[in-house]
Design an enzyme around this catalytic site. Structure first.
Site, PDB file in Angstrom:
ATOM      1  N   LYS A 178       0.842  -1.208   0.000  1.00  0.00           N
ATOM      2  CA  LYS A 178       0.000   0.000   0.000  1.00  0.00           C
ATOM      3  C   LYS A 178       0.875   1.256   0.000  1.00  0.00           C
ATOM      4  O   LYS A 178       0.667   2.177  -0.773  1.00  0.00           O
ATOM      5  CB  LYS A 178      -0.922   0.016   1.241  1.00  0.00           C
ATOM      6  CG  LYS A 178      -1.819  -1.192   1.363  1.00  0.00           C
ATOM      7  CD  LYS A 178      -2.720  -1.116   2.591  1.00  0.00           C
ATOM      8  CE  LYS A 178      -2.000  -1.233   3.919  1.00  0.00           C
ATOM      9  NZ  LYS A 178      -1.363  -2.543   4.179  1.00  0.00           N
TER      10      LYS A 178
ATOM     11  N   ARG B 262      -0.881  -8.858  13.533  1.00  0.00           N
ATOM     12  CA  ARG B 262      -1.385  -7.879  12.547  1.00  0.00           C
ATOM     13  C   ARG B 262      -2.268  -8.575  11.518  1.00  0.00           C
ATOM     14  O   ARG B 262      -3.303  -8.041  11.110  1.00  0.00           O
ATOM     15  CB  ARG B 262      -0.213  -7.165  11.876  1.00  0.00           C
ATOM     16  CG  ARG B 262       0.457  -6.152  12.799  1.00  0.00           C
ATOM     17  CD  ARG B 262       1.842  -5.781  12.353  1.00  0.00           C
ATOM     18  NE  ARG B 262       1.868  -5.118  11.062  1.00  0.00           N
ATOM     19  CZ  ARG B 262       2.969  -4.988  10.323  1.00  0.00           C
ATOM     20  NH1 ARG B 262       4.125  -5.456  10.752  1.00  0.00           N
ATOM     21  NH2 ARG B 262       2.911  -4.375   9.172  1.00  0.00           N
TER      22      ARG B 262
ATOM     23  N   ARG C  48     -10.113   0.751   8.218  1.00  0.00           N
ATOM     24  CA  ARG C  48      -9.721  -0.593   8.651  1.00  0.00           C
ATOM     25  C   ARG C  48     -10.814  -1.277   9.463  1.00  0.00           C
ATOM     26  O   ARG C  48     -10.638  -2.424   9.874  1.00  0.00           O
ATOM     27  CB  ARG C  48      -8.499  -0.471   9.552  1.00  0.00           C
ATOM     28  CG  ARG C  48      -7.187  -0.666   8.845  1.00  0.00           C
ATOM     29  CD  ARG C  48      -6.124  -0.276   9.842  1.00  0.00           C
ATOM     30  NE  ARG C  48      -4.990  -1.139   9.803  1.00  0.00           N
ATOM     31  CZ  ARG C  48      -3.834  -0.796   9.213  1.00  0.00           C
ATOM     32  NH1 ARG C  48      -3.717   0.326   8.590  1.00  0.00           N
ATOM     33  NH2 ARG C  48      -2.819  -1.616   9.264  1.00  0.00           N
TER      34      ARG C  48
ATOM     35  N   ARG D  31      10.867  -1.318  11.148  1.00  0.00           N
ATOM     36  CA  ARG D  31       9.733  -1.056  12.036  1.00  0.00           C
ATOM     37  C   ARG D  31       9.654  -2.061  13.186  1.00  0.00           C
ATOM     38  O   ARG D  31       9.858  -3.256  12.988  1.00  0.00           O
ATOM     39  CB  ARG D  31       8.427  -1.082  11.223  1.00  0.00           C
ATOM     40  CG  ARG D  31       8.057   0.271  10.679  1.00  0.00           C
ATOM     41  CD  ARG D  31       6.957   0.230   9.681  1.00  0.00           C
ATOM     42  NE  ARG D  31       5.776  -0.508  10.096  1.00  0.00           N
ATOM     43  CZ  ARG D  31       4.688  -0.608   9.348  1.00  0.00           C
ATOM     44  NH1 ARG D  31       4.643  -0.002   8.169  1.00  0.00           N
ATOM     45  NH2 ARG D  31       3.657  -1.299   9.759  1.00  0.00           N
TER      46      ARG D  31
ATOM     47  N   ARG E 197      11.669  -5.353   5.125  1.00  0.00           N
ATOM     48  CA  ARG E 197      11.447  -3.925   4.821  1.00  0.00           C
ATOM     49  C   ARG E 197      12.428  -3.037   5.586  1.00  0.00           C
ATOM     50  O   ARG E 197      12.704  -3.236   6.763  1.00  0.00           O
ATOM     51  CB  ARG E 197      10.014  -3.542   5.201  1.00  0.00           C
ATOM     52  CG  ARG E 197       9.771  -2.049   5.102  1.00  0.00           C
ATOM     53  CD  ARG E 197       8.327  -1.667   5.206  1.00  0.00           C
ATOM     54  NE  ARG E 197       7.600  -2.430   6.200  1.00  0.00           N
ATOM     55  CZ  ARG E 197       6.280  -2.553   6.198  1.00  0.00           C
ATOM     56  NH1 ARG E 197       5.554  -1.985   5.266  1.00  0.00           N
ATOM     57  NH2 ARG E 197       5.687  -3.257   7.143  1.00  0.00           N
TER      58      ARG E 197
END
Ligand code: AP5
Ligand code: MG
Length: 218
Positions: free
Chosen positions: A15, A173, A90, A162, A128
Site C-alpha cells: 500500500k 497484525r 480498517r 519497524r 522492509r
C-alpha cells in the site's frame, strides 16, 4: 480529479509503495494513518505512549482517535482535489465515517485491493527498511538499497526497521486484519467500488493498473 483513492491490503501488501508512487506522479497527498501515528508516537506525551503501546502489539488504535485524525488531515487545502488513503478505513466504523466524509467533501471513493498471498508477507515485512529522511521503502530481498544500511538518496541516514515487523507481531497484525478489515472488501464489492489487483507483480506493473483504474472511474 475529485477522488478518494483507498488502498487496501494485508500488512506488507504494498500500500505504502503504491501510495508514494501515486503521490509523486499525480501530486495527490498520501495519507497513511500508520505513518501519522508512528510520527505521533515519537512525542513525549500520554497519547504518544498510548499509540506506541497499541502499534507495538499489532492491534488497532481506537476508531474515535483515528477518525478525528483523518477528518482533520483530509480537510486541509492540499486534499481539495483528491487524496490517497493508505491504511484507512480498517473497521466498519471507519468505513461508515468515510462515506459521510466523501459526501461532505463531494468526492468519490475508489477502493483498490492489492492482493498478496500470506506466504509472501514474511519477506515483505521482515525485509522492509525505511529511510527516516524521505520515507523511501526498501526491501532487502526485492528492492535492496545500493549500500546495505543507508538510503540511496540520503547516505547520512541509517535505514530503519519497524518495531512491528517481527514474525510474532506480523501474526497479530494479520489476525487483526482478518477480523476487522477483510470484511470491508465485501462492503466495497457490494457497492461495485472494489477493484482487485494482483500484488505479486512488479511495483511498476501494479502502479500502471492502479492508474488505469483511477483514470477510468467516473
Ligand atoms: P500500517 O503502517 O498501515 O501497516 P500495515 O497495514 O500493516 O501495512 P504495512 O505498512 O506493513 O504494509 P504496506 O502495505 O504499506 O506495504 P509496503 O508498501 O511498505 O499500520 C501500522 C499500525 O498502525 C497498525 O497495526 C495499527 O496499530 C495502526 N493503524 C494504522 N492505521 C490504522 C487505522 N486505520 N485504524 C486503527 N489503527 C491503525 O511494502 C512492504 C514491503 O514489500 C516493502 O519492503 C516493499 O519494498 C516491498 N514491496 C512492495 N511492493 C512490492 C512488490 N510488488 N513486489 C515485491 N516487493 C514489494
Ligand atoms: Mg505502509
Amino acid at each position: 480529479m475529485n477522488k478518494i483513492i483507498v488502498l487496501m491490503g494485508v500488512p506488507g501488501a504494498g500500500k505504502g509503495t503504491q501510495a508514494r508512487l501515486l503521490q509523486e506522479r499525480n501530486k495527490l497527498p498520501q495519507i497513511s494513518t500508520g505513518d501519522i501515528f508512528r510520527e505521533l508516537a515519537k512525542e513525549e506525551t500520554a497519547l504518544a505512549e498510548e499509540v506506541r503501546a497499541v502499534q507495538a502489539t499489532g492491534k488497532l488504535i481506537s476508531d474515535d482517535l483515528v477518525i478525528r485524525v483523518v477528518h482533520e488531515r483530509t480537510n486541509r487545502a492540499d486534499c481539495k482535489d483528491g487524496y490517497i488513503l493508505d491504511g484507512f478505513p480498517r473497521t466498519t466504523g471507519q468505513a461508515a465515517m468515510l462515506e459521510k466524509l466523501a459526501v461532505e467533501q463531494g468526492k468519490k471513493i475508489v477502493a483498490i485491493f492489492i492482493d498478496v498471498p500470506f506466504v509472501e508477507l514474511e519477506k515483505r515485512t521482515t525485509g522492509r527498511r525505511i529511510c527516516p529522511v524521505c520515507g523511501e521503502i526498501y526491501n532487502i530481498y526485492s528492492k535492496p538499497p545500493k549500500s546495505d544500511t543507508v538510503c540511496d538518496l540520503h547516505p547520512e541516514a541509517k535505514l530503519t526497521h519497524r518495531a512491528d515487523d517481527t514474525v510474532e507481531k506480523i501474526k497479530v497484525r494479520l489476525a487483526t486484519y482478518e477480523q476487522e478489515t477483510r470484511p470491508l472488501l465485501d462492503y466495497y464489492e457490494a457497492s461495485h467500488r472494489l477493484h482487485r489487483i494482483d500484488g505479486t507483480r512488479d511495483p511498476e506493473v501494479i502502479y500502471a493498473q492502479i492508474e488505469k483504474i483511477v483514470m477510468s472511474t467516473e
